[in-house]
Scaffold this motif. Sequence first.
Motif, PDB file in Angstrom:
ATOM      1  N   ILE A 192      -6.011   2.615  11.011  1.00 21.99           N
ATOM      2  CA  ILE A 192      -6.827   3.629  10.339  1.00 21.99           C
ATOM      3  C   ILE A 192      -5.950   4.779   9.837  1.00 21.99           C
ATOM      4  CG2 ILE A 192      -8.631   5.376  10.709  1.00 21.99           C
ATOM      5  CD1 ILE A 192      -9.936   3.270  12.630  1.00 21.99           C
ATOM      6  N   ARG A 193      -4.974   5.193  10.642  1.00 24.07           N
ATOM      7  CA  ARG A 193      -4.076   6.269  10.201  1.00 24.07           C
ATOM      8  C   ARG A 193      -3.238   5.851   9.000  1.00 24.07           C
ATOM      9  NH1 ARG A 193      -0.673   8.074  14.969  1.00 24.07           N
ATOM     10  NH2 ARG A 193      -1.548   6.388  16.196  1.00 24.07           N
ATOM     11  N   LEU A 194      -2.766   4.599   8.980  1.00 25.01           N
ATOM     12  CA  LEU A 194      -2.002   4.118   7.827  1.00 25.01           C
ATOM     13  C   LEU A 194      -2.868   4.100   6.573  1.00 25.01           C
ATOM     14  CD1 LEU A 194       0.019   1.196   9.436  1.00 25.01           C
ATOM     15  CD2 LEU A 194       0.965   3.304   8.449  1.00 25.01           C
ATOM     16  N   ALA A 195      -4.083   3.597   6.700  1.00 21.64           N
ATOM     17  CA  ALA A 195      -4.985   3.565   5.550  1.00 21.64           C
ATOM     18  C   ALA A 195      -5.226   4.982   5.036  1.00 21.64           C
ATOM     19  CB  ALA A 195      -6.301   2.895   5.922  1.00 21.64           C
ATOM     20  N   GLY A 196      -5.426   5.921   5.928  1.00 17.65           N
ATOM     21  CA  GLY A 196      -5.620   7.313   5.523  1.00 17.65           C
ATOM     22  C   GLY A 196      -4.389   7.894   4.858  1.00 17.65           C
ATOM     23  N   ALA A 197      -3.231   7.603   5.402  1.00 20.21           N
ATOM     24  CA  ALA A 197      -1.976   8.111   4.831  1.00 20.21           C
ATOM     25  C   ALA A 197      -1.756   7.582   3.418  1.00 20.21           C
ATOM     26  CB  ALA A 197      -0.802   7.735   5.730  1.00 20.21           C
ATOM     27  N   TYR A 198      -2.233   6.354   3.158  1.00 17.08           N
ATOM     28  CA  TYR A 198      -2.040   5.721   1.849  1.00 17.08           C
ATOM     29  C   TYR A 198      -3.243   5.885   0.936  1.00 17.08           C
ATOM     30  CZ  TYR A 198       1.684   3.314   4.427  1.00 17.08           C
ATOM     31  OH  TYR A 198       2.776   3.012   5.188  1.00 17.08           O
ATOM     32  N   SER A 199      -4.279   6.577   1.415  1.00 19.12           N
ATOM     33  CA  SER A 199      -5.524   6.755   0.654  1.00 19.12           C
ATOM     34  C   SER A 199      -6.074   5.421   0.165  1.00 19.12           C
ATOM     35  CB  SER A 199      -5.309   7.715  -0.525  1.00 19.12           C
ATOM     36  OG  SER A 199      -4.913   8.978  -0.065  1.00 19.12           O
ATOM     37  N   THR A 200      -6.148   4.467   1.065  1.00 18.60           N
ATOM     38  CA  THR A 200      -6.650   3.135   0.744  1.00 18.60           C
ATOM     39  C   THR A 200      -7.612   2.693   1.840  1.00 18.60           C
ATOM     40  OG1 THR A 200      -5.957   0.935  -0.001  1.00 18.60           O
ATOM     41  CG2 THR A 200      -4.807   1.829   1.900  1.00 18.60           C
ATOM     42  N   GLN A 229       9.279   5.521   3.524  1.00 17.81           N
ATOM     43  CA  GLN A 229       8.870   5.295   4.908  1.00 17.81           C
ATOM     44  C   GLN A 229       8.803   6.586   5.714  1.00 17.81           C
ATOM     45  OE1 GLN A 229      11.220   2.350   6.945  1.00 17.81           O
ATOM     46  NE2 GLN A 229       9.727   0.742   6.485  1.00 17.81           N
ATOM     47  N   LYS A 230       9.736   7.479   5.489  1.00 17.92           N
ATOM     48  CA  LYS A 230       9.774   8.724   6.260  1.00 17.92           C
ATOM     49  C   LYS A 230       8.506   9.542   6.033  1.00 17.92           C
ATOM     50  CE  LYS A 230      12.602  12.805   7.096  1.00 17.92           C
ATOM     51  NZ  LYS A 230      13.817  13.540   6.727  1.00 17.92           N
ATOM     52  N   GLU A 231       8.121   9.712   4.777  1.00 13.28           N
ATOM     53  CA  GLU A 231       6.925  10.503   4.458  1.00 13.28           C
ATOM     54  C   GLU A 231       5.664   9.777   4.920  1.00 13.28           C
ATOM     55  OE1 GLU A 231       4.465  13.560   3.295  1.00 13.28           O
ATOM     56  OE2 GLU A 231       6.634  13.567   3.599  1.00 13.28           O
ATOM     57  N   ALA A 232       5.612   8.467   4.732  1.00  7.96           N
ATOM     58  CA  ALA A 232       4.441   7.694   5.150  1.00  7.96           C
ATOM     59  C   ALA A 232       4.253   7.780   6.659  1.00  7.96           C
ATOM     60  CB  ALA A 232       4.595   6.243   4.715  1.00  7.96           C
ATOM     61  N   ALA A 233       5.334   7.631   7.403  1.00 14.23           N
ATOM     62  CA  ALA A 233       5.256   7.717   8.861  1.00 14.23           C
ATOM     63  C   ALA A 233       4.790   9.102   9.301  1.00 14.23           C
ATOM     64  CB  ALA A 233       6.613   7.378   9.481  1.00 14.23           C
ATOM     65  N   LYS A 234       5.292  10.134   8.639  1.00 16.03           N
ATOM     66  CA  LYS A 234       4.882  11.502   8.953  1.00 16.03           C
ATOM     67  C   LYS A 234       3.383  11.675   8.720  1.00 16.03           C
ATOM     68  CE  LYS A 234       5.700  16.259   7.506  1.00 16.03           C
ATOM     69  NZ  LYS A 234       6.427  17.108   6.543  1.00 16.03           N
ATOM     70  N   ARG A 235       2.887  11.179   7.585  1.00 14.72           N
ATOM     71  CA  ARG A 235       1.459  11.310   7.263  1.00 14.72           C
ATOM     72  C   ARG A 235       0.578  10.528   8.228  1.00 14.72           C
ATOM     73  NH1 ARG A 235       0.579  11.302   0.742  1.00 14.72           N
ATOM     74  NH2 ARG A 235       2.082  12.947   0.278  1.00 14.72           N
ATOM     75  N   GLY A 264      -7.198  -3.375  -4.714  1.00 16.59           N
ATOM     76  CA  GLY A 264      -6.527  -2.299  -5.436  1.00 16.59           C
ATOM     77  C   GLY A 264      -5.386  -2.751  -6.316  1.00 16.59           C
ATOM     78  N   GLU A 265      -5.007  -4.019  -6.254  1.00 18.10           N
ATOM     79  CA  GLU A 265      -3.883  -4.527  -7.040  1.00 18.10           C
ATOM     80  C   GLU A 265      -4.247  -4.674  -8.506  1.00 18.10           C
ATOM     81  OE1 GLU A 265      -0.515  -5.570  -6.060  1.00 18.10           O
ATOM     82  OE2 GLU A 265      -1.267  -4.118  -4.634  1.00 18.10           O
ATOM     83  N   VAL A 266      -3.278  -4.475  -9.349  1.00 15.29           N
ATOM     84  CA  VAL A 266      -3.460  -4.673 -10.790  1.00 15.29           C
ATOM     85  C   VAL A 266      -2.697  -5.898 -11.218  1.00 15.29           C
ATOM     86  CG1 VAL A 266      -3.104  -3.688 -13.060  1.00 15.29           C
ATOM     87  CG2 VAL A 266      -3.761  -2.231 -11.165  1.00 15.29           C
ATOM     88  N   ALA A 281       0.832  -1.204   0.000  1.00 14.98           N
ATOM     89  CA  ALA A 281       0.000   0.000   0.000  1.00 14.98           C
ATOM     90  C   ALA A 281       0.867   1.255   0.000  1.00 14.98           C
ATOM     91  CB  ALA A 281      -0.936  -0.003   1.207  1.00 14.98           C
ATOM     92  N   ARG A 282       1.961   1.223   0.762  1.00 17.67           N
ATOM     93  CA  ARG A 282       2.869   2.384   0.783  1.00 17.67           C
ATOM     94  C   ARG A 282       3.531   2.579  -0.573  1.00 17.67           C
ATOM     95  NH1 ARG A 282       8.184   2.972   1.419  1.00 17.67           N
ATOM     96  NH2 ARG A 282       8.573   0.931   2.339  1.00 17.67           N
ATOM     97  N   GLU A 283       3.961   1.500  -1.180  1.00 17.95           N
ATOM     98  CA  GLU A 283       4.583   1.584  -2.511  1.00 17.95           C
ATOM     99  C   GLU A 283       3.589   2.106  -3.550  1.00 17.95           C
ATOM    100  OE1 GLU A 283       7.935   0.649  -3.660  1.00 17.95           O
ATOM    101  OE2 GLU A 283       8.165   1.155  -1.546  1.00 17.95           O
ATOM    102  N   GLN A 284       2.345   1.644  -3.496  1.00 19.47           N
ATOM    103  CA  GLN A 284       1.331   2.109  -4.436  1.00 19.47           C
ATOM    104  C   GLN A 284       1.029   3.593  -4.249  1.00 19.47           C
ATOM    105  OE1 GLN A 284      -1.988  -0.567  -3.981  1.00 19.47           O
ATOM    106  NE2 GLN A 284      -1.182  -1.941  -5.555  1.00 19.47           N
ATOM    107  N   ALA A 285       1.190   4.072  -3.018  1.00 21.26           N
ATOM    108  CA  ALA A 285       0.991   5.494  -2.735  1.00 21.26           C
ATOM    109  C   ALA A 285       2.227   6.318  -3.092  1.00 21.26           C
ATOM    110  CB  ALA A 285       0.632   5.690  -1.260  1.00 21.26           C
ATOM    111  N   SER A 286       3.280   5.646  -3.565  1.00 21.54           N
ATOM    112  CA  SER A 286       4.549   6.300  -3.942  1.00 21.54           C
ATOM    113  C   SER A 286       5.149   7.113  -2.799  1.00 21.54           C
ATOM    114  CB  SER A 286       4.349   7.185  -5.181  1.00 21.54           C
ATOM    115  OG  SER A 286       3.892   6.427  -6.270  1.00 21.54           O
TER     116      SER A 286
END
Length: 107
Positions: free
Chosen positions: A64-72, A34-40, A105-107, A26-31
């Motif tokens: 829930i915060r991780l899902a929000g950070a990754y828009s998933t 780790q630093k930016e994902a953790a911040k979000r 969400g996978e292709v 999910a983090r990779e798909q959100a491009s």
Amino acid sequence: MTAGSRSKMPFPFEAHARFADNVYRAREQASLDQKEAAKRAALPRTKLDKIEGGEHIPSLDVLIRLAGAYSTPVGDLVSGLAWRPDWVKHSGPAEYIVTEEEPAGEV
């Protein structure tokens, strides 16, 4: 490690690995790195690293915060993981079920 703070049922290695893969994917798909994902997600980067490494299962709040950070959807982060209770007739013992299917969400 247990499935929950009050649970005595161990969370199996396969379930840890599947969850960790889902979070990483999910983090990779959100491009995000780790630093930016953790911040979000308002997390220390080291905690996100442990989650992605299968060393830590987060609380519902963090999930829930991780899902929000990754828009998933949260469901994508737990895709392929299920619980089979032992009270279901002919189902066998209570256990976690881990499947190989990819999140929606996978292709």
